[in-house]
Write a protein that holds these residues in place. Structure first.
Motif, PDB file in Angstrom:
ATOM      1  N   LEU A 174       7.424 -30.269  12.067  1.00  0.00           N
ATOM      2  CA  LEU A 174       6.143 -30.847  11.710  1.00  0.00           C
ATOM      3  C   LEU A 174       6.314 -32.132  10.911  1.00  0.00           C
ATOM      4  O   LEU A 174       7.178 -32.238  10.036  1.00  0.00           O
ATOM      5  N   ASP A 175       5.456 -33.100  11.193  1.00  0.00           N
ATOM      6  CA  ASP A 175       5.349 -34.288  10.369  1.00  0.00           C
ATOM      7  C   ASP A 175       4.669 -33.873   9.067  1.00  0.00           C
ATOM      8  O   ASP A 175       3.621 -33.217   9.093  1.00  0.00           O
ATOM      9  N   PRO A 176       5.251 -34.217   7.907  1.00  0.00           N
ATOM     10  CA  PRO A 176       4.623 -33.829   6.639  1.00  0.00           C
ATOM     11  C   PRO A 176       3.154 -34.232   6.535  1.00  0.00           C
ATOM     12  O   PRO A 176       2.359 -33.541   5.901  1.00  0.00           O
ATOM     13  N   ALA A 177       2.782 -35.321   7.188  1.00  0.00           N
ATOM     14  CA  ALA A 177       1.402 -35.780   7.143  1.00  0.00           C
ATOM     15  C   ALA A 177       0.465 -34.832   7.869  1.00  0.00           C
ATOM     16  O   ALA A 177      -0.759 -34.874   7.649  1.00  0.00           O
ATOM     17  N   ASP A 178       1.016 -33.967   8.726  1.00  0.00           N
ATOM     18  CA  ASP A 178       0.207 -33.028   9.491  1.00  0.00           C
ATOM     19  C   ASP A 178       0.079 -31.668   8.810  1.00  0.00           C
ATOM     20  O   ASP A 178      -0.535 -30.753   9.363  1.00  0.00           O
ATOM     21  N   GLU A 210       4.570 -23.625  12.194  1.00  0.00           N
ATOM     22  CA  GLU A 210       5.980 -23.630  11.815  1.00  0.00           C
ATOM     23  C   GLU A 210       6.201 -22.642  10.683  1.00  0.00           C
ATOM     24  O   GLU A 210       5.296 -22.393   9.873  1.00  0.00           O
ATOM     25  N   VAL A 211       7.421 -22.096  10.597  1.00  0.00           N
ATOM     26  CA  VAL A 211       7.817 -21.186   9.515  1.00  0.00           C
ATOM     27  C   VAL A 211       9.098 -21.714   8.889  1.00  0.00           C
ATOM     28  O   VAL A 211      10.027 -22.108   9.603  1.00  0.00           O
ATOM     29  N   TRP A 212       9.159 -21.700   7.552  1.00  0.00           N
ATOM     30  CA  TRP A 212      10.382 -22.064   6.834  1.00  0.00           C
ATOM     31  C   TRP A 212      10.908 -20.822   6.141  1.00  0.00           C
ATOM     32  O   TRP A 212      10.196 -20.196   5.340  1.00  0.00           O
ATOM     33  N   LEU A 213      12.144 -20.454   6.453  1.00  0.00           N
ATOM     34  CA  LEU A 213      12.749 -19.238   5.921  1.00  0.00           C
ATOM     35  C   LEU A 213      13.558 -19.532   4.663  1.00  0.00           C
ATOM     36  O   LEU A 213      14.422 -20.422   4.641  1.00  0.00           O
ATOM     37  N   PHE A 267      16.215 -24.590   3.781  1.00  0.00           N
ATOM     38  CA  PHE A 267      15.437 -23.624   4.554  1.00  0.00           C
ATOM     39  C   PHE A 267      15.909 -23.629   6.006  1.00  0.00           C
ATOM     40  O   PHE A 267      16.479 -24.606   6.475  1.00  0.00           O
ATOM     41  N   GLN A 268      15.627 -22.545   6.688  1.00  0.00           N
ATOM     42  CA  GLN A 268      15.780 -22.522   8.134  1.00  0.00           C
ATOM     43  C   GLN A 268      14.395 -22.703   8.739  1.00  0.00           C
ATOM     44  O   GLN A 268      13.492 -21.902   8.508  1.00  0.00           O
ATOM     45  N   VAL A 269      14.228 -23.774   9.507  1.00  0.00           N
ATOM     46  CA  VAL A 269      12.936 -24.066  10.114  1.00  0.00           C
ATOM     47  C   VAL A 269      12.837 -23.358  11.464  1.00  0.00           C
ATOM     48  O   VAL A 269      13.740 -23.453  12.305  1.00  0.00           O
ATOM     49  N   VAL A 270      11.745 -22.629  11.657  1.00  0.00           N
ATOM     50  CA  VAL A 270      11.505 -21.888  12.893  1.00  0.00           C
ATOM     51  C   VAL A 270      10.241 -22.440  13.536  1.00  0.00           C
ATOM     52  O   VAL A 270       9.159 -22.396  12.941  1.00  0.00           O
TER      53      VAL A 270
END
Length: 239
Positions: A2-6, A168-171, A233-236
């Motif tokens: 994801l774009d942080p702006a979103d 999105e999920v950040w682990l 983090f692990q981005v999923v």
């Protein structure tokens, strides 16, 4: 990714008070500073934690609820929710999945933070059974439960909660992080949040040094300049 702006809304789903503060409070502070709405959802009140054995479980739960509220304020979060499951006995049940899916549909976040469901053999701390259970349940709540209008139909039929797709999920605590966030500007607020968890950190002789050493190692792994601090983090992707 994801774009942080979103990213406009973030939901943090953890097992205990202090989990997000150890794993990602610096990152949460950076989101809040950008105007992102952040909600904390704790599966338990942490009633089995702490080191003062003169405090019973009920009083410990009350202490830790208050500590988490105080810690959240250090990084700008004011919405802290608790599901009330027993600490140390968490399982990735259908009931837990439904409870998390309910809050996902209520909050409608772009991004969810949760604990990794994997066992970390390099560092045992992140692998608490409650952490793994909440991570598993949260991932299942993200996909397929929250986005599927046929899953837990009572959420829609009785509570009017429309399906919602988390993007999105950040682990937290993953043995294989693939994304680092520079928290150099917010590290002091992270440490202040951890100090608010007096029952958990009051016994540590040098909390600041411990935290900064860990974050320095992350920054080195991320290739950040000397003197930087980072959370990993692990981005999923859910797409």
């Amino acid at each position: 990714m994801l774009d942080p702006a979103d990213i406009n809304k973030v939901l943090v789903v953890t097992a205990h008070p202090d989990d997000i503060d150890f794993g990602g409070a610096g990152t949460i502070a950076t989101f809040v500073d950008r105007g992102v709405e952040v909600v904390y959802l704790l599966a338990t009140a942490g009633d089995a934690g702490g080191f003062d054995r003169t405090v019973d479980a009920e009083d410990m739960a009350e202490l830790r609820r208050a500590e988490q509220v105080a810690a959240a304020k250090q990084v700008g979060v004011t919405d802290v929710r608790n599901l009330g499951y027993p600490d140390g006995m968490l399982e990735a049940t259908l009931a837990l999945r439904r409870d998390i899916a309910r809050v996902i549909r209520q909050v409608r976040p772009d991004l969810v933070f949760t604990s990794t469901p994997e066992r970390n053999y390099a560092r045992i701390g992140p692998s608490h059974p409650d952490h793994r259970a909440v991570g598993s349940a949260a991932l299942d709540a993200v996909y397929p439960d929250a986005r599927n209008p046929y899953a837990f139909p009572e959420l829609l039929n009785d509570e009017g909660l429309e399906a919602w797709t988390v993007r999105e999920v950040w682990l937290i605590g993953s043995p294989t992080p693939n994304h680092y966030v520079d928290v150099t500007a917010t590290v002091d607020r992270k440490i202040a949040a951890l100090r608010a968890h007096e029952t958990q950190t009051g016994h540590l002789p040098d909390l600041e040094k411990m935290v900064k050493t860990f974050l320095t190692n992350n920054a080195n792994a991320a290739g950040l300049p000397e003197g930087s601090y980072a959370e990993g983090f692990q981005v999923v992707s859910t797409g």
